[in-house]
Design an enzyme around this catalytic site. Structure first.
Site, mmCIF file in Angstrom:
data_model
loop_
_atom_site.group_PDB
_atom_site.id
_atom_site.type_symbol
_atom_site.label_atom_id
_atom_site.label_comp_id
_atom_site.label_asym_id
_atom_site.label_seq_id
_atom_site.Cartn_x
_atom_site.Cartn_y
_atom_site.Cartn_z
ATOM 1 C CB SER A 66 -0.908 -0.121 1.352
ATOM 2 O OG SER A 66 -1.498 -1.066 1.209
ATOM 3 C CG HIS A 123 -2.076 -0.707 -4.255
ATOM 4 N ND1 HIS A 123 -2.394 0.569 -3.952
ATOM 5 C CD2 HIS A 123 -2.343 -1.362 -3.258
ATOM 6 C CE1 HIS A 123 -2.787 0.719 -3.043
ATOM 7 N NE2 HIS A 123 -2.715 -0.496 -2.357
ATOM 8 C CD GLU A 152 -2.330 3.687 -6.529
ATOM 9 O OE1 GLU A 152 -1.901 4.859 -6.574
ATOM 10 O OE2 GLU A 152 -2.185 3.192 -5.430
ATOM 11 C CG ASN A 183 -3.393 3.809 0.388
ATOM 12 O OD1 ASN A 183 -4.366 3.684 0.849
ATOM 13 N ND2 ASN A 183 -2.704 2.671 -0.038
#
Ligand code: CAA
Ligand code: NDP
Length: 291
Positions: free
Chosen positions: A119, A140, A152, A190
């Site tokens: 993450s 991701h 991602e 994130n």
């Protein structure tokens, strides 16, 4: 490069979701975890999540049976050696991830692409500890994997275009949408989402609102599908804290300081849904706010 076999490290909430979508898309999957119990729990959960998709006519019973038959499990990490693509989805701790890659390296095929579902952790740094930084990247997924559309894709400084294209083709085959992110702490989703969650914990810590008022404010006032504290419990408070620490250390800016209350919940082992207690207590019939 044509990817046919996928090795997944870690059978937690992300590992099981990744195995689920990969098997439905036709990939042969081998999933590993340090715990046999975690592997069995993951298979049970994949089975029930696919069954729900069958009952809602999203997939056929035959597609489910074929996909389940494509998922093998093992507690022996090195059984993943022959895979074309490895997706590491173990705990969000750099030393854990480094040790996994170090143990795997001698058993991999020369063409194997290594990826991490991290993450937040630097892809370039993880890649630099392997023998193939050009074949290493961030892959991701978002939680819950079978539902969320985005993946991602993060290139490390050395990632070559062949590796990126092969991973992009996998995302396309999954029917998901890829977003390219540069390799800076916590990437795109994130970098934006986690400071919001951390701010919600500060809002709780400072007594501006309680768990319920903070979550309903963001659900009803900003149309978020989940309140930020409910979402933090869903992601895992250990993962949220780990991401905030990577942002804080990596960008050296106090605006990313993890809220002490978040740290306290993690220290208590109240990690959210996965431990049945976090900002809500999930041990009864309905979740009860803990503050
Ligand atoms: C931390 C990181 O590194 C990055 C991240 O992942 S950040 C987290 C990103 N994720 C989010 O922000 C999730 C926010 N929450 C949501 O979008 C929604 O609350 C939710 C999709 C999770 C649930 O939606 P909902 O409408 O409240 O519940 P529900 O009706 O039960 O579920 C919607 C659909 O998802 C499915 N679903 C929900 N959870 C699922 C799961 N774990 N596995 C498979 N399917 C699932 C349901 O079966 C349902 O399917 P249908 O549309 O076919 O009926
Ligand atoms: N939670 C989320 O919303 C998201 C998480 N991620 C990332 O995905 C990764 C996994 O997160 P998540 O699934 O939530 O975490 P979980 O805690 O649910 O699962 C992690 C799993 O990895 C296992 N594990 C730990 N060490 C090893 C090892 N050396 N070898 C094999 N397995 C190991 C753990 O076993 P044990 O429990 O026995 O320690 C656990 O079963 C993290 O990098 C996280 O940042 C990415 C997107 C979203």
């Amino acid at each position: 490069m044509d990817i046919k076999t996928v090795g997944i490290v870690g059978a937690g909430q992300m590992g099981n979701g990744i195995a689920h979508v990969m098997a439905l898309a036709g990939y042969d999957v081998t999933m590993t975890d340090i715990s046999e119990d975690a592997l069995q729990a993951a298979i049970k959960l994949i089975d029930s999540n696919m069954e729900r998709q069958v009952s809602r006519d999203k997939i056929t019973a035959e597609a489910k049976a074929d996909a389940m038959a494509r998922i093998a499990t093992t507690v022996t990490l090195t059984d993943l050696g022959p895979s074309d693509l490895i997706i590491e989805a173990a705990t969000e701790r750099e030393t854990v991830k480094q040790a996994i890659f170090e143990d795997l390296l001698p058993h991999l095929k020369p063409h194997t692409i290594l990826t991490s579902n991290t993450s937040s952790i630097s892809i370039t740094r993880l890649a630099s500890r392997t023998d193939r930084p050009e074949k290493f990247m961030g892959f991701h997924f978002m939680n819950p994997v079978p539902v969320m559309q985005l993946v991602e894709l993060i290139r490390g400084i050395a990632t070559d275009s062949e590796t990126y294209d092969a991973c992009k083709q996998v995302v396309d085959k999954l029917g998901k949408t890829a977003a390219s992110a540069e390799d800076f702490p916590a990437f795109i989703v994130n970098r934006i989402l986690m400071p919001m969650i951390n701010e919600a914990v500060y809002t709780l810590y400072e007594g501006v609102g309680n768990v319920q008022s903070i979550d309903s404010s963001m659900k009803l006032g900003a149309n978020h599908p989940m309140g930020p504290l409910e979402l933090a419990d869903f992601i895992g408070l250990d993962t949220c804290l780990a991401i905030m620490n990577v942002l804080h250390d990596g960008l050296a800016d106090t605006k990313y300081r993890p809220c002490p209350l978040l740290t306290k919940y993690v220290e208590a082992g109240w990690l959210g849904r996965k431990t049945q207690r976090g900002f809500y207590d999930y041990r009864g019939e309905t979740p009860v706010p803990t503050r």
